[in-house]
Enzyme design. Structure first.
Site, PDB file in Angstrom:
ATOM      1  CD  GLU A 173       1.959  -5.492   5.440  1.00 47.37           C
ATOM      2  OE1 GLU A 173       2.881  -6.336   5.530  1.00 47.37           O
ATOM      3  OE2 GLU A 173       1.063  -5.562   4.582  1.00 47.37           O
ATOM      4  CD  GLU A 194      -2.632  -7.692   2.768  1.00 43.11           C
ATOM      5  OE1 GLU A 194      -2.392  -6.508   2.431  1.00 43.11           O
ATOM      6  OE2 GLU A 194      -3.014  -8.016   3.904  1.00 43.11           O
ATOM      7  N   GLY A 199       0.461  -4.972   0.827  1.00 47.36           N
ATOM      8  CA  GLY A 199      -0.770  -4.951   0.026  1.00 47.36           C
ATOM      9  C   GLY A 199      -0.567  -5.519  -1.369  1.00 47.36           C
ATOM     10  CB  ALA A 257      -0.877  -0.019   1.240  1.00 45.85           C
TER      11      ALA A 257
HETATM   12  N1  CO8 Z   1       4.644   3.149  -0.663  1.00 48.24           N
HETATM   13  C1  CO8 Z   1       5.075   4.317  -1.188  1.00 48.24           C
HETATM   14  N2  CO8 Z   1       6.218   4.438  -1.882  1.00 48.24           N
HETATM   15  C2  CO8 Z   1       6.963   3.328  -2.048  1.00 48.24           C
HETATM   16  C3  CO8 Z   1       6.575   2.086  -1.519  1.00 48.24           C
HETATM   17  C4  CO8 Z   1       5.349   2.017  -0.798  1.00 48.24           C
HETATM   18  N3  CO8 Z   1       4.868   0.868  -0.299  1.00 48.24           N
HETATM   19  N4  CO8 Z   1       7.521   1.164  -1.829  1.00 48.24           N
HETATM   20  C5  CO8 Z   1       8.459   1.819  -2.539  1.00 48.24           C
HETATM   21  N5  CO8 Z   1       8.127   3.121  -2.671  1.00 48.24           N
HETATM   22  C6  CO8 Z   1       8.893   4.178  -3.371  1.00 48.24           C
HETATM   23  C7  CO8 Z   1      10.110   4.598  -2.579  1.00 48.24           C
HETATM   24  O1  CO8 Z   1       9.748   5.537  -1.599  1.00 48.24           O
HETATM   25  C8  CO8 Z   1      10.977   5.186  -3.685  1.00 48.24           C
HETATM   26  O2  CO8 Z   1      10.499   6.466  -3.997  1.00 48.24           O
HETATM   27  P1  CO8 Z   1      11.583   7.674  -4.191  1.00 48.24           P
HETATM   28  O3  CO8 Z   1      12.373   7.269  -5.411  1.00 48.24           O
HETATM   29  O4  CO8 Z   1      10.720   8.870  -4.417  1.00 48.24           O
HETATM   30  O5  CO8 Z   1      12.412   7.706  -2.952  1.00 48.24           O
HETATM   31  C9  CO8 Z   1      10.654   4.296  -4.884  1.00 48.24           C
HETATM   32  O6  CO8 Z   1       9.412   3.653  -4.576  1.00 48.24           O
HETATM   33  C10 CO8 Z   1      11.704   3.219  -5.109  1.00 48.24           C
HETATM   34  O7  CO8 Z   1      11.891   2.512  -3.898  1.00 48.24           O
HETATM   35  P2  CO8 Z   1      13.323   2.311  -3.196  1.00 48.24           P
HETATM   36  O8  CO8 Z   1      14.250   3.395  -3.588  1.00 48.24           O
HETATM   37  O9  CO8 Z   1      13.085   2.117  -1.729  1.00 48.24           O
HETATM   38  O10 CO8 Z   1      13.777   0.971  -3.915  1.00 48.24           O
HETATM   39  P3  CO8 Z   1      14.716  -0.172  -3.322  1.00 48.24           P
HETATM   40  O11 CO8 Z   1      14.942  -1.128  -4.441  1.00 48.24           O
HETATM   41  O12 CO8 Z   1      15.882   0.419  -2.622  1.00 48.24           O
HETATM   42  O13 CO8 Z   1      13.819  -0.905  -2.198  1.00 48.24           O
HETATM   43  C11 CO8 Z   1      11.820  -1.960  -1.339  1.00 48.24           C
HETATM   44  C12 CO8 Z   1      12.663  -1.613  -2.591  1.00 48.24           C
HETATM   45  C13 CO8 Z   1      12.590  -2.940  -0.449  1.00 48.24           C
HETATM   46  C14 CO8 Z   1      10.541  -2.580  -1.812  1.00 48.24           C
HETATM   47  C15 CO8 Z   1      11.534  -0.662  -0.554  1.00 48.24           C
HETATM   48  O14 CO8 Z   1      11.032   0.325  -1.431  1.00 48.24           O
HETATM   49  C16 CO8 Z   1      10.524  -0.834   0.541  1.00 48.24           C
HETATM   50  O15 CO8 Z   1      10.859  -1.329   1.612  1.00 48.24           O
HETATM   51  N6  CO8 Z   1       9.253  -0.416   0.282  1.00 48.24           N
HETATM   52  C17 CO8 Z   1       8.205  -0.515   1.252  1.00 48.24           C
HETATM   53  C18 CO8 Z   1       7.663  -1.932   1.327  1.00 48.24           C
HETATM   54  C19 CO8 Z   1       6.603  -2.041   2.396  1.00 48.24           C
HETATM   55  O16 CO8 Z   1       6.854  -1.784   3.562  1.00 48.24           O
HETATM   56  N7  CO8 Z   1       5.380  -2.433   1.990  1.00 48.24           N
HETATM   57  C20 CO8 Z   1       4.258  -2.575   2.889  1.00 48.24           C
HETATM   58  C21 CO8 Z   1       3.469  -1.309   2.930  1.00 48.24           C
HETATM   59  S1  CO8 Z   1       2.176  -1.357   4.133  1.00 48.24           S
HETATM   60  C22 CO8 Z   1       0.948  -2.249   3.414  1.00 48.24           C
HETATM   61  O17 CO8 Z   1       1.084  -2.714   2.312  1.00 48.24           O
HETATM   62  C23 CO8 Z   1      -0.310  -2.419   4.206  1.00 48.24           C
HETATM   63  C24 CO8 Z   1      -1.325  -3.242   3.392  1.00 48.24           C
HETATM   64  C25 CO8 Z   1      -2.700  -2.992   3.903  1.00 48.24           C
HETATM   65  C26 CO8 Z   1      -3.692  -2.874   2.753  1.00 48.24           C
HETATM   66  C27 CO8 Z   1      -3.806  -1.491   2.221  1.00 48.24           C
HETATM   67  C28 CO8 Z   1      -5.205  -0.937   2.098  1.00 48.24           C
HETATM   68  C29 CO8 Z   1      -5.293   0.547   2.178  1.00 48.24           C
END
Ligand code: CO8
Length: 256
Positions: free
Chosen positions: A130, A110, A107, A64
């Site tokens: 998460e 999911e 998400g 998400a």
């Molecule tokens: N949300 C927003 N932006 C994101 C997300 C995300 N989930 N994941 C990546 N991005 C963005 C980064 O902020 C980055 O943006 P910018 O270039 O502007 O800084 C861009 O995507 C590229 O990402 P990274 O530079 O971090 O890329 P890496 O290859 O270094 O890392 C990862 C990749 C490991 C995937 C890393 O981006 C990461 O940890 N992302 C977050 C993953 C995460 O925690 N996901 C769970 C989110 S919570 C959730 O899903 C709850 C679900 C509930 C259902 C939702 C219903 C509303």
């Protein structure tokens, strides 16, 4: 017009490509609404028999949209009721196949788990990070994963928030097939085309019965299965399927 997804069809297969590459296809609420609306549209479109959902090389979806959730409170979430949209995915009757390259996290995982079949690249990564954000899966992750791999394994993955390899996901029954990254799309389309040739009413009633098996008692499930079995005898495809067998020719199913 859609802003966050790319939509097209190949023969009888409706395809939804998640399309926010700059944020690894992070699922904003607007994007989820677009996905759900498109799924419903394909579901009621007679030209479409199977639905495929895919991302890009780097990510199916990295969860998400965290930016969007930063301002959320318990009350805004309760009032917004964001999961009502997700619940509508479970109402889609046609087969949905997820083609996963790269990451399917939170998400995004999911969303793949809401699909009926999952084809993944051998280097794809799945996980529920998460916990590291101080929250937990919210769109069915705890339920889907526990049903697939059992309580102990599910707790280990969701508690630790570690990434699962495609091999592990397959071993635990979470995904269906693993192929080389460049073959994910081809393999997915092969399955989709195979399904598209089969009788659509059988496919949807099988989906209904198999999904119900996760919620119903054995007896209730068997009753539902039986009713669906009887129902298929009112379709032209049942006559065609059996007639074609008798005449030793391939059947031509019409979805009637
Ligand atoms: N949300 C927003 N932006 C994101 C997300 C995300 N989930 N994941 C990546 N991005 C963005 C980064 O902020 C980055 O943006 P910018 O270039 O502007 O800084 C861009 O995507 C590229 O990402 P990274 O530079 O971090 O890329 P890496 O290859 O270094 O890392 C990862 C990749 C490991 C995937 C890393 O981006 C990461 O940890 N992302 C977050 C993953 C995460 O925690 N996901 C769970 C989110 S919570 C959730 O899903 C709850 C679900 C509930 C259902 C939702 C219903 C509303």
């Amino acid at each position: 017009m859609t802003k966050h997804i790319h939509v097209y069809s190949v023969e009888e297969i409706g395809i939804i490509q998640l399309n926010r590459p700059a944020v690894l296809n992070a699922l904003s609420r607007e994007m989820v609404d677009e996905i759900v609306a498109q799924l419903a549209s394909f579901d009621s479109d007679d030209r479409v028999r199977v639905i495929v959902m895919k991302g890009n090389e780097r990510a199916f979806a990295a969860g998400a949209d965290i930016e969007e959730m930063l301002e959320d409170t318990s009350l805004t979430l309760e009032m917004l009721n964001p999961f009502a949209a997700w619940d509508r995915i479970s109402l889609i009757k046609k087969p949905i196949i997820a083609a996963v390259n790269g990451m399917a996290l939170g998400g995004g995982f999911e969303l793949a788990l809401h699909c009926d079949l999952i084809v993944a690249a051998e280097d794809a990564k799945f996980g529920f990070p998460e916990v590291k954000l101080g929250v937990m899966p919210g769109a069915g992750g705890t339920q889907f994963l526990t049903r697939a791999m059992g309580r102990r394994k599910a707790l280990e993955w969701i508690w630790l928030g570690e990434m699962m390899t495609a091999k592990e996901a397959k071993k635990f029954g979470v995904i269906n097939r693993i192929v080389a990254p460049e073959l994910v799309e081809e393999e997915t389309m092969l399955i989709a085309k195979q399904l598209a040739k089969l009788p659509p009413v059988s496919l949807r009633l099988i989906k209904e019965a198999v999904h119900a098996a996760e919620d119903l008692s054995m007896q209730e499930g068997k009753q539902l299965e039986r009713k669906n079995f009887y129902l298929l005898f009112s379709t032209e495809d049942q006559t065609e399927g059996m007639q074609a067998f008798k005449e030793k020719r391939p059947p031509n199913f019409k979805g009637k």
